[in-house]
Design a protein around this motif. Structure first.
Motif, PDB file in Angstrom:
ATOM      1  N   LYS A 206       0.830  -1.202   0.000  1.00 21.24           N
ATOM      2  CA  LYS A 206       0.000   0.000   0.000  1.00 21.24           C
ATOM      3  C   LYS A 206       0.868   1.257   0.000  1.00 21.24           C
ATOM      4  N   ASP A 207       1.937   1.243   0.819  1.00 19.39           N
ATOM      5  CA  ASP A 207       2.854   2.390   0.852  1.00 19.39           C
ATOM      6  C   ASP A 207       3.519   2.603  -0.514  1.00 19.39           C
ATOM      7  N   ALA A 208       3.913   1.491  -1.149  1.00 23.02           N
ATOM      8  CA  ALA A 208       4.551   1.585  -2.464  1.00 23.02           C
ATOM      9  C   ALA A 208       3.579   2.157  -3.495  1.00 23.02           C
ATOM     10  N   GLU A 209       2.306   1.767  -3.372  1.00 27.39           N
ATOM     11  CA  GLU A 209       1.304   2.297  -4.299  1.00 27.39           C
ATOM     12  C   GLU A 209       1.132   3.806  -4.101  1.00 27.39           C
ATOM     13  N   ASN A 210       1.093   4.245  -2.843  1.00 25.98           N
ATOM     14  CA  ASN A 210       0.976   5.680  -2.561  1.00 25.98           C
ATOM     15  C   ASN A 210       2.187   6.443  -3.102  1.00 25.98           C
ATOM     16  N   MET A 211       3.375   5.866  -2.873  1.00 29.03           N
ATOM     17  CA  MET A 211       4.589   6.516  -3.367  1.00 29.03           C
ATOM     18  C   MET A 211       4.611   6.547  -4.901  1.00 29.03           C
ATOM     19  N   THR A 212       4.088   5.511  -5.517  1.00 25.01           N
ATOM     20  CA  THR A 212       4.012   5.472  -6.980  1.00 25.01           C
ATOM     21  C   THR A 212       3.147   6.612  -7.497  1.00 25.01           C
ATOM     22  N   HIS A 219       6.181  13.626 -11.654  1.00 22.75           N
ATOM     23  CA  HIS A 219       6.610  13.529 -13.053  1.00 22.75           C
ATOM     24  C   HIS A 219       5.733  14.398 -13.960  1.00 22.75           C
ATOM     25  N   ARG A 220       4.422  14.350 -13.781  1.00 21.52           N
ATOM     26  CA  ARG A 220       3.508  15.120 -14.626  1.00 21.52           C
ATOM     27  C   ARG A 220       3.716  16.624 -14.440  1.00 21.52           C
ATOM     28  N   LYS A 221       3.905  17.036 -13.188  1.00 17.87           N
ATOM     29  CA  LYS A 221       4.092  18.476 -12.943  1.00 17.87           C
ATOM     30  C   LYS A 221       5.396  18.976 -13.550  1.00 17.87           C
ATOM     31  N   LEU A 222       6.452  18.161 -13.386  1.00 11.12           N
ATOM     32  CA  LEU A 222       7.735  18.557 -13.968  1.00 11.12           C
ATOM     33  C   LEU A 222       7.648  18.609 -15.492  1.00 11.12           C
ATOM     34  N   LYS A 223       6.925  17.681 -16.073  1.00  6.76           N
ATOM     35  CA  LYS A 223       6.811  17.636 -17.539  1.00  6.76           C
ATOM     36  C   LYS A 223       5.936  18.771 -18.046  1.00  6.76           C
ATOM     37  N   GLU A 224       4.857  19.063 -17.306  1.00  6.55           N
ATOM     38  CA  GLU A 224       3.961  20.149 -17.735  1.00  6.55           C
ATOM     39  C   GLU A 224       4.664  21.502 -17.688  1.00  6.55           C
ATOM     40  N   ASN A 225       5.457  21.704 -16.638  1.00  8.80           N
ATOM     41  CA  ASN A 225       6.173  22.978 -16.499  1.00  8.80           C
ATOM     42  C   ASN A 225       7.386  23.075 -17.420  1.00  8.80           C
ATOM     43  N   GLU A 226       7.801  21.925 -17.912  1.00  7.37           N
ATOM     44  CA  GLU A 226       8.972  21.846 -18.783  1.00  7.37           C
ATOM     45  C   GLU A 226      10.196  22.524 -18.142  1.00  7.37           C
ATOM     46  N   ALA A 235      11.952  11.020 -12.302  1.00  5.83           N
ATOM     47  CA  ALA A 235      10.804  10.747 -11.438  1.00  5.83           C
ATOM     48  C   ALA A 235       9.960   9.611 -12.011  1.00  5.83           C
ATOM     49  N   LEU A 236       9.855   9.556 -13.340  1.00  6.98           N
ATOM     50  CA  LEU A 236       9.093   8.477 -13.981  1.00  6.98           C
ATOM     51  C   LEU A 236       9.782   7.136 -13.759  1.00  6.98           C
ATOM     52  N   ASP A 237      11.119   7.143 -13.807  1.00  7.49           N
ATOM     53  CA  ASP A 237      11.875   5.916 -13.571  1.00  7.49           C
ATOM     54  C   ASP A 237      11.649   5.406 -12.144  1.00  7.49           C
ATOM     55  N   ILE A 238      11.654   6.345 -11.175  1.00 10.26           N
ATOM     56  CA  ILE A 238      11.372   5.963  -9.778  1.00 10.26           C
ATOM     57  C   ILE A 238       9.957   5.396  -9.666  1.00 10.26           C
ATOM     58  N   THR A 239       9.018   6.038 -10.395  1.00 15.63           N
ATOM     59  CA  THR A 239       7.627   5.557 -10.379  1.00 15.63           C
ATOM     60  C   THR A 239       7.538   4.112 -10.859  1.00 15.63           C
ATOM     61  N   SER A 240       8.265   3.811 -11.934  1.00 14.54           N
ATOM     62  CA  SER A 240       8.246   2.445 -12.486  1.00 14.54           C
ATOM     63  C   SER A 240       8.808   1.436 -11.476  1.00 14.54           C
ATOM     64  N   GLN A 241       9.906   1.803 -10.826  1.00 16.15           N
ATOM     65  CA  GLN A 241      10.525   0.897  -9.857  1.00 16.15           C
ATOM     66  C   GLN A 241       9.617   0.674  -8.642  1.00 16.15           C
ATOM     67  N   LEU A 242       8.981   1.750  -8.174  1.00 17.21           N
ATOM     68  CA  LEU A 242       8.046   1.606  -7.059  1.00 17.21           C
ATOM     69  C   LEU A 242       6.857   0.733  -7.452  1.00 17.21           C
ATOM     70  N   HIS A 243       6.429   0.874  -8.713  1.00 12.64           N
ATOM     71  CA  HIS A 243       5.334   0.037  -9.201  1.00 12.64           C
ATOM     72  C   HIS A 243       5.722  -1.442  -9.161  1.00 12.64           C
ATOM     73  N   GLU A 244       6.951  -1.739  -9.551  1.00  7.47           N
ATOM     74  CA  GLU A 244       7.438  -3.120  -9.507  1.00  7.47           C
ATOM     75  C   GLU A 244       7.507  -3.639  -8.064  1.00  7.47           C
ATOM     76  N   ILE A 245       7.950  -2.769  -7.153  1.00  4.64           N
ATOM     77  CA  ILE A 245       8.001  -3.156  -5.732  1.00  4.64           C
ATOM     78  C   ILE A 245       6.593  -3.482  -5.228  1.00  4.64           C
ATOM     79  N   LYS A 246       5.634  -2.632  -5.626  1.00  2.17           N
ATOM     80  CA  LYS A 246       4.247  -2.883  -5.212  1.00  2.17           C
ATOM     81  C   LYS A 246       3.758  -4.235  -5.745  1.00  2.17           C
ATOM     82  N   LYS A 247       4.031  -4.526  -7.012  1.00  2.00           N
ATOM     83  CA  LYS A 247       3.593  -5.790  -7.610  1.00  2.00           C
ATOM     84  C   LYS A 247       4.257  -6.982  -6.921  1.00  2.00           C
TER      85      LYS A 247
END
Length: 420
Positions: A206-212, A219-226, A235-247
């Motif tokens: 659950k914590d990993a899902e929240n962190m994801t 990631h979205r905010k950084l990309k939107e602001n460019e 940040a997207l790479d960290i998101t992917s790794q956290l997603h794998e941890i959650k799974k």
């Protein structure tokens, strides 16, 4: 194969010798020997031997043994006379075994009284067969009084052996039941440890899902602001790794859940049974680390059956901590009662106590006051685990003052969450 051979060898050796130990409870030459009782018991006890083969071995060994005794005791020795005197005993064992094989062993009646009646009839028929052969060979006479004695002896002998056999079977069943109970306790003990780990894995997922989710929003905010596309990709790479941890945690949780659910165990027990099991296991633990601990329990009120893993996983950690807090000898008390549909348990010990400074840090992850012989600290996760497990059940835990004990934890959990 070795066991079967040992049983046959016992028959060959024991029955001829036992046959020479005779008692004469009646006037005349009417005697009773232990050999028949031993032979009957072996047919009942051993499922590996064949009754007919056993009778051939028993009858032959008895005849040869008696002829050998005559050879050394008689002067002159007449083989034919000795053989004719001894051979009818063979008929008894053979007749008994054949009838036992077809009427008892192949039918395997469950009612012991029925078995007894059948075996009494078998004993009588086997005796009459031996007497008939003796009458033909040596002209032995037979009266109605002899018949009554044969019936009486058969009844006493058969039911004496059956009683002794059933006592041994009962004792064996009780030992097997006790061993099974201990095995179930050990399995429950280990599964309860898996249960508390399962809770933490679920929380970690659950914590990993929240962190994801948080990292993906970053990631979205950084990309939107460019403002920093490289940081956005990081940040997207960290998101992917956290997603794998959650799974991964979800897969572990699913495996542990399946393991616990599929165990064919009595997963509901009374509080008395649960506390008995915890104290028994921890008594062995205390002995293994050289502690002399007296365990006590106090159970009040009428309790329902509780989900075993939940309570064991909580109490076991606290009792183990209490043992480690006791210097060399001391006392641990587990008490349980029901207050307003809530199970309230106290775990108290006479150890060194917990300082006021440490009490504030007690349930925080990583906090510990325990060190091994090399000075390395423990992971400080135990009480953190316990607190999370209790809170997941809608309960709470607190350190309370309960003289004369130095340390006492009070646990309160709603009954409805322990019965599901």
């Amino acid at each position: 194969m070795k066991e079967k051979f040992a049983h046959y060898l016992f028959i060959v050796i024991a029955i001829p010798i036992a046959g020479e130990f005779k008692i004469y409870p009646f006037d005349g030459d009417k005697r009773i020997s232990l050999a028949v009782s031993i032979f009957f018991f072996m047919l009942l006890w051993s499922r590996k031997i064949q009754p007919i083969i056993a009778s051939l071995l028993a009858g032959t060994s008895v005849v040869l043994f008696r002829i050998s005794l005559d050879y050394f005791a008689s002067n002159p020795f007449y083989f034919l006379n000795s053989f004719l005197e001894s051979a009818p005993a063979f008929i008894y064992y053979f007749t008994f075994a054949v009838l036992f094989h077809f009427l008892v062993k192949t039918k395997d009646p469950k009612d012991q009284f029925v078995v007894g009646i059948i075996c009494v009839l078998i004993d009588i028929i086997a005796n009459l067969s031996e007497i008939f052969v003796r009458h033909v060979v040596s002209g032995m006479t037979f009266s109605w009084l002899d018949g009554l004695l044969i019936i009486g002896i058969a009844i006493v002998r058969v039911f004496f052996v059956l009683s002794f056999y059933n006592i041994l079977i009962l004792k064996e069943s009780m030992l097997a039941e006790e061993q099974q109970r201990k095995r179930n306790q050990e399995i429950l003990f280990h599964v309860s440890n898996l249960y508390i780990e399962m809770i933490q894995v679920k929380k970690s997922a659950k914590d990993a899902e929240n962190m994801t989710n948080l990292c993906f929003q970053l990631h979205r905010k950084l990309k939107e602001n460019e403002s920093d596309l490289e940081l956005a990709e990081f940040a997207l790479d960290i998101t992917s790794q956290l997603h794998e941890i959650k799974k991964d945690n979800q897969r572990i949780y699913a495996g542990l859940s399946k393991l616990i659910i599929e165990k064919e165990l009595n997963d509901k027990m009374t509080i008395a049974e649960i506390i008995d099991m915890i104290l028994l296991m921890n008594k062995h633990y205390a002995q293994s680390i050289g502690k002399n601990v007296e365990f006590k329990q106090n159970i009040n009120g009428v309790h329902p059956h509780y989900f075993t893993f939940k309570i064991i996983s909580i109490l076991n950690n606290l009792v183990a901590n209490a043992i480690e807090a006791i210097p060399k000898s001391g006392e641990i008390l587990l008490s349980a009662t029901i207050i307003k549909q809530t199970l309230v348990i106290f775990v108290s010990d006479s150890g060194t106590g917990i300082s006021e400074r440490n009490q504030k840090q007690l349930f925080k992850p990583g906090f510990t006051t325990k060190f091994d012989q090399q000075g390395n600290p423990s992971n400080g996760i135990g009480l953190f685990h316990v607190k999370n497990a209790i809170e997941n059940l809608g309960g709470n835990i607190a350190l309370v003052n309960a003289p004369p004990y130095q340390t006492s934890f009070k646990i309160a959990i709603p009954l409805e969450n322990l019965e599901e």
